[in-house]
Design a protein around this motif. Structure first.
Motif, short mmCIF file in Angstrom:
data_model
loop_
_atom_site.label_atom_id
_atom_site.label_comp_id
_atom_site.label_asym_id
_atom_site.label_seq_id
_atom_site.Cartn_x
_atom_site.Cartn_y
_atom_site.Cartn_z
N GLN A 1 0.88 -1.17 0.00
CA GLN A 1 0.00 0.00 0.00
C GLN A 1 0.92 1.22 0.00
O GLN A 1 1.45 1.56 -1.05
CB GLN A 1 -0.98 -0.05 1.17
CG GLN A 1 -2.01 -1.18 0.98
CD GLN A 1 -3.12 -1.17 1.99
OE1 GLN A 1 -3.48 -0.15 2.54
NE2 GLN A 1 -3.68 -2.34 2.25
N CYS A 2 1.15 1.83 1.16
CA CYS A 2 2.06 2.98 1.11
C CYS A 2 3.46 2.54 0.70
O CYS A 2 4.19 3.27 0.05
CB CYS A 2 2.07 3.75 2.43
SG CYS A 2 3.29 3.23 3.65
N GLY A 3 3.83 1.32 1.08
CA GLY A 3 5.09 0.74 0.60
C GLY A 3 6.31 1.03 1.44
O GLY A 3 7.37 0.48 1.19
N ARG B 1 1.90 -0.39 9.07
CA ARG B 1 0.75 0.39 9.55
C ARG B 1 -0.41 0.33 8.57
O ARG B 1 -1.56 0.54 8.96
CB ARG B 1 1.16 1.85 9.81
CG ARG B 1 2.00 2.01 11.05
CD ARG B 1 1.22 1.78 12.32
NE ARG B 1 0.43 2.93 12.74
CZ ARG B 1 -0.63 2.85 13.53
NH1 ARG B 1 -1.06 1.68 13.96
NH2 ARG B 1 -1.27 3.94 13.89
N CYS B 2 -0.14 0.09 7.29
CA CYS B 2 -1.24 -0.06 6.32
C CYS B 2 -1.97 -1.38 6.54
O CYS B 2 -3.05 -1.58 6.00
CB CYS B 2 -0.73 0.01 4.90
SG CYS B 2 0.03 1.58 4.46
N GLY B 3 -1.36 -2.31 7.27
CA GLY B 3 -2.04 -3.57 7.56
C GLY B 3 -2.04 -4.56 6.42
O GLY B 3 -3.04 -5.21 6.15
N MET C 1 -0.74 7.61 -0.89
CA MET C 1 -0.20 7.29 0.44
C MET C 1 -0.54 5.86 0.83
O MET C 1 -0.57 5.54 2.01
CB MET C 1 -0.70 8.30 1.47
CG MET C 1 -2.18 8.57 1.43
SD MET C 1 -2.62 10.00 2.44
CE MET C 1 -4.35 10.19 2.00
N GLY C 2 -0.80 5.05 -0.20
CA GLY C 2 -1.08 3.65 0.05
C GLY C 2 -2.47 3.24 -0.39
O GLY C 2 -2.75 2.06 -0.58
N ARG D 1 -1.49 -2.73 -8.97
CA ARG D 1 -1.09 -1.35 -8.63
C ARG D 1 0.08 -0.91 -9.49
O ARG D 1 1.05 -1.64 -9.66
CB ARG D 1 -0.66 -1.29 -7.16
CG ARG D 1 -1.79 -1.44 -6.16
CD ARG D 1 -1.21 -1.34 -4.76
NE ARG D 1 -0.71 0.00 -4.53
CZ ARG D 1 -1.22 0.84 -3.62
NH1 ARG D 1 -2.24 0.46 -2.87
NH2 ARG D 1 -0.71 2.04 -3.46
N LYS E 1 7.91 0.33 -5.57
CA LYS E 1 7.94 0.18 -4.10
C LYS E 1 8.59 -1.14 -3.69
O LYS E 1 9.26 -1.21 -2.67
CB LYS E 1 6.52 0.30 -3.54
CG LYS E 1 6.01 1.76 -3.58
CD LYS E 1 4.58 1.92 -3.09
CE LYS E 1 4.22 3.41 -3.02
NZ LYS E 1 2.81 3.60 -2.61
N MET F 1 -7.11 -3.92 9.86
CA MET F 1 -5.92 -4.18 10.67
C MET F 1 -5.55 -2.92 11.47
O MET F 1 -5.22 -3.00 12.66
CB MET F 1 -4.73 -4.57 9.78
CG MET F 1 -4.94 -5.82 8.95
SD MET F 1 -4.72 -7.34 9.87
CE MET F 1 -4.68 -8.54 8.51
#
Lengths: 150, 716
Positions: free
Chosen positions: A96-98, A133-135, B63-64, B197, B203, B628
């Motif tokens: 996600q954010c990576g 933190r993005c899970g 941002m994800g 993505r 990333k 999560m």
């Protein structure tokens, strides 16, 4: 002056010996793939390999490295296992954010090196030092399983 | 300007968008949107050069949440392009990218896809019309006889074909049509199908550039400490000791902060340690957590009405006259964002220019602040927006950019400031603490006849966008899951007693209103079902009455989770249903409580109806991740204050959900042709109530205070 071997190349760096490898990589050598997260080895985003073992580079003084070879996220794709893990990460859209993913990938490769077919409990244990933190945990698990089967 | 936090965050469906295409150059004041060497840029979102290179400008920051991919799919759909062939560029600060609902150029509130759904397709459809027109004119044929495929315009009747790039210059000279029609959903090739993505490879190979990765020639590395008590000032710095640290270059001061500059971040960190800054803590030195909660509970007890946010029927009379009354008080803590990428900002100020490299959710605000601080004109400030390593609302603030500019203007070189994790948490701007008092009346059949509800806490919007406060002083964000619910309560009353939190700045945090509101509402509904002796899902379904989409997700989740199958002793199953950010979710969570009291979240089953799916797998991904994030917060997290200082300073004391604690999550998507709703914050909102209800089912006691693993007595 310290000579350190990173991803197969020797780099000479002129820093105080207590400087953690993380800041040598990021600030001195410009290898920014290894991330800063907590500075106290709690989050795992700075994970690199020292002699193939996963270590937290935020807490590894450069003076302690000696001749042990370092592998970072920039070099992890140089062998088949690293490539398989990175491919699984892309195939399963883990990121996600990576930001934590370089550290996750380093921990995952280290796990599969010693345990090519881990159970979920092995994955949980090996990866619990890496916070996301993005899970993305569920997909990390799936990607490790997928890479293990590759 | 009409800023409506209600449409922004309040979870109302059917967001009405006035689509007005921003021009290629929005204002004379310094957009860098328009690359004058590019022959074709029909609007602020698309550029095509003669070689056929297509660049999409990303209005929302990545941002994800996957918006770079989603936005690209929307435009590639109308432009008939392979998404993989398009170059993506972060939008610069520019009024062309202002989000009407957010009131500024901002990414947040789960609004990106809602805001882009029509806007970006129109932008791309406009470009396509112009390109086809240019080709048709060149060939002397009817544009309607042409078709486009993979960046090429075809005239099948004559067998002619031309790439977009080859007609870009001609298309760039055509007048832009005021409106164009959009492709019907039946013709979608990309929208609605899962697409990888676009930011994954960069990333995964760690070539993606986050703000913290910025590298500028001549830059030096710095770290800062600001007074850990809000409003305090810097009294003393041991400058000699700091300068004695190898690699320390400079020591810079602001009234409330010190910045140590070094040849590496480590040198700066060691220098800061040696500097041992001393503070005058100021007027907030007495603030502690007990005071925060006491003020909230005092507000809950005040006899006067608060700001009345909803009054439907006479709810007080309905509750008082009901067969049975039931009331509960809920308490929620301050929360930190703790994004994986610590706060950072790189700034270079010269006499006639300021460059900023940063990841921000509010680029225009950040740029304008930098202009004000430096005295430069807005078009002399160049903000380079980068990938954000987790936002969750933290980067909707830009005080860290202001601080960085204030330090950087003191030195001639580019200054890269990276906060320590301790600074990042201590100086965070926190999700507020709240107390909710809610009461209901039940009929003799166990049905709800009225609900009265009071929310006590801060109005985040009053600071973040004062013009967004409703005329009666209500923070519309707090209506989510409180006034705006899918249930029919017959009579309902909601008031808001505003109590700003002493000693901290409060801020947005992944789904503020919806997240805090849903914990209260769905916990309370569950308690009412228990009091009425009814099944929690049957009880909800009954009160959802006419909301077919809500009932749809509830039934789907119930079916997939085998709701009716009993759980073994010590385990429990809890449900939450929601309508937030324009999307419907039903979440069922299974937990196990061991004899020693330790809690294990086993599984979450989520049914989602978020309207039309743009990139289905990314909806799943957001639900998984949002849950999560919410599970960790609900189980573990509370920021506490002592003498005005935050007591949790790193991940050793601000516990985050880890791999070995992560449940299995199943996401089931409902096909829908409704307009897309938001999704990024919905999973987070679902976590706490579903968990609290599961724990109640497992243990037989109610959980009315977050975090769930903390003490359960309220600080009344």
């Amino acid at each position: 002056m310290y000579d350190i071997q990173i991803n197969g190349d020797v780099h000479s760096v002129d820093v105080p010996g207590d400087t953690p490898l993380l800041w040598v990589l990021r600030d001195v050598l410009g290898m920014t793939g290894t991330k800063f997260g907590c500075g106290i080895a709690q989050c795992g985003v700075c994970t690199v390999h020292l002699d193939g073992q996963p270590v937290r580079s935020c807490s590894l003084p450069v003076a302690a490295i000696g001749t042990h070879p370092v592998t970072t996220i920039e070099g992890i794709g140089s062998d088949a296992l690293g490539q398989a893990v990175q491919k699984a990460w892309i195939d399963l859209d883990v990121v996600q954010c990576g930001y934590c993913q370089p550290g996750q990938i380093m921990s995952a490769v280290a796990l599969l090196k010693t345990n090519p077919h881990p159970e979920d409990s092995d994955i949980d244990m090996a990866m619990s030092g890496n916070i996301c933190r993005c899970g993305t945990y569920q997909r990390i698990r799936a990607a490790i399983r997928s890479a293990a089967g590759a | 300007m009409s800023v409506s936090r209600r449409t922004l965050l309040g979870g109302l469906g059917g967001l009405v968008l006035a689509v007005q295409m921003p021009p290629r150059r929005a204002r004379a004041t310094g957009t860098i949107v328009e690359d004058v060497t590019t022959p074709f840029s029909p609007n602020a979102f698309i550029r095509i050069d003669e070689r056929g290179v297509v660049t999409f400008i990303m209005r929302n920051v990545e941002m994800g949440q996957g918006i770079y991919t989603g936005a690209t799919l929307l435009m590639a759909e109308e432009l008939d392009l392979d998404p993989e062939t398009v170059q993506l560029e972060a939008a610069p600060p520019d009024v062309a990218y202002v989000d009407k609902d957010m009131g500024t150029q901002a990414t947040g509130g789960s609004t990106s896809t809602m805001g882009e759904w029509v806007l970006l397709r129109k932008a791309a459809a406009t470009a396509r019309v112009l390109l086809v027109q240019a080709a048709a004119t060149r060939w002397g044929v009817d544009p309607a006889a042409c078709r486009t495929e993979a960046g090429v315009i075809h005239h099948d009747a004559s067998g002619r074909a031309v790439g977009y790039g080859e007609v870009a210059a001609e298309a760039g000279r055509l007048p832009v049509p005021p409106d164009v029609s959009l492709r019907p959903p039946s013709a979608f090739r990309l929208i609605g199908r899962s697409h990888h993505r676009l930011d994954s490879p960069a990333k995964v190979h760690a070539t993606a550039q986050f703000g913290i990765d910025a590298r500028v020639d001549g830059m030096k590395f710095a770290t800062v400490a600001a007074c850990p008590v809000m409003g305090g000032t810097l009294v003393h710095v041991n400058e000699g000791a700091a300068r004695a640290v190898s690699g320390v270059v400079d020591i810079l001061r602001l009234p409330n902060a010190v910045c140590v500059v070094g040849s590496t971040t480590w040198a700066a960190q060691m220098g800061l340690k040696a500097a041992a800054p001393e503070w005058n803590a100021g007027e907030n030195a007495h603030v502690d957590t007990a005071l925060v909660y006491r003020q909230l509970h005092d507000g809950a007890a005040q006899p006067e009405r608060g700001i009345v946010a909803q009054e439907k029927g006479d709810a007080h009379a309905a509750v008082a006259g009901a067969h049975r009354q039931y009331a509960a008080t809920y308490q929620q803590p301050l929360l930190a964002h703790a994004t994986m990428e610590p706060v950072n900002c790189t700034v270079h100020v010269t006499p006639d220019r300021c460059d900023i490299w940063v990841g921000t959710q509010v680029p225009l605000r950040a740029r304008d602040s930098a202009a004000r601080i430096t005295g430069l004109a807005a078009d002399q400030v160049h903000l380079h927006n980068m990938y954000i390593g987790g936002g969750f609302g933290r980067r909707l603030e830009h005080e860290y950019v202001e601080q960085a500019v204030q330090f950087a203007r003191q030195v001639p070189y580019p200054l890269k400031i990276v906060w320590s994790r301790e600074e990042d948490i201590t100086l965070d701007r926190f999700r507020p603490a709240y107390v909710d008092q809610i009461a209901a009346g039940l009929s003799s059949h166990g049905n709800i006849v009225g609900v009265t509800h009071r929310i006590v806490g801060p109005a985040v919007v009053a600071r973040w966008a004062p013009e967004g406060l409703m005329p009666n002083g209500m923070d519309g964000d707090l209506l989510a899951a409180a006034a705006d619910v899918p249930y029919d309560f017959r009579a309902s009353y909601l008031d808001f007693v505003r109590r700003e939190t002493p000693g901290v700045v409060t801020a947005w945090w992944r789904g503020v209103g919806g997240t805090r509101g849903l914990f209260v509402m769905e916990s309370f509904i569950d308690e009412l079902a228990a009091v009425a002796g009814r099944d929690p899902i049957e009880f909800r379904r009954h009160h959802l009455k006419n909301d077919a989409r809500a009932i749809g997700v509830l039934d789907l989740a119930s079916d997939k989770a085998n709701w009716s199958q009993p759980m073994p002793k010590g385990s429990g199953r809890g449900v939450a249903v929601q309508f937030l950010f324009g999307s419907y979710l039903a979440t069922i969570m299974d937990v196990k409580v061991d004899d020693d009291g330790s809690v294990r979240v086993l599984r979450a089953v989520v049914a989602v109806d978020c309207g039309r799916l743009v990139n289905p797998d990314q909806v799943r991904s957001q639900i998984e991740g949002g849950l999560m994030f919410g599970i960790g917060a609900a189980l573990f997290n509370e920021i506490t204050l002592d003498h005005g200082r935050v007591q949790q300073r790193n991940f050793n004391r601000y516990r985050v959900l880890r791999m070995n604690e992560a449940p299995v999550i199943e996401v089931h998507l409902v096909e829908s042709d409704a307009d897309p709703g938001g999704i990024g914050e919905t999973g987070t909102a679902a976590a706490a109530p579903a968990l609290a209800n599961a724990l109640a089912a497992a243990t037989g006691r109610r959980y009315r205070r977050l975090p769930l693993l903390g003490k359960q007595e309220l600080d009344v």
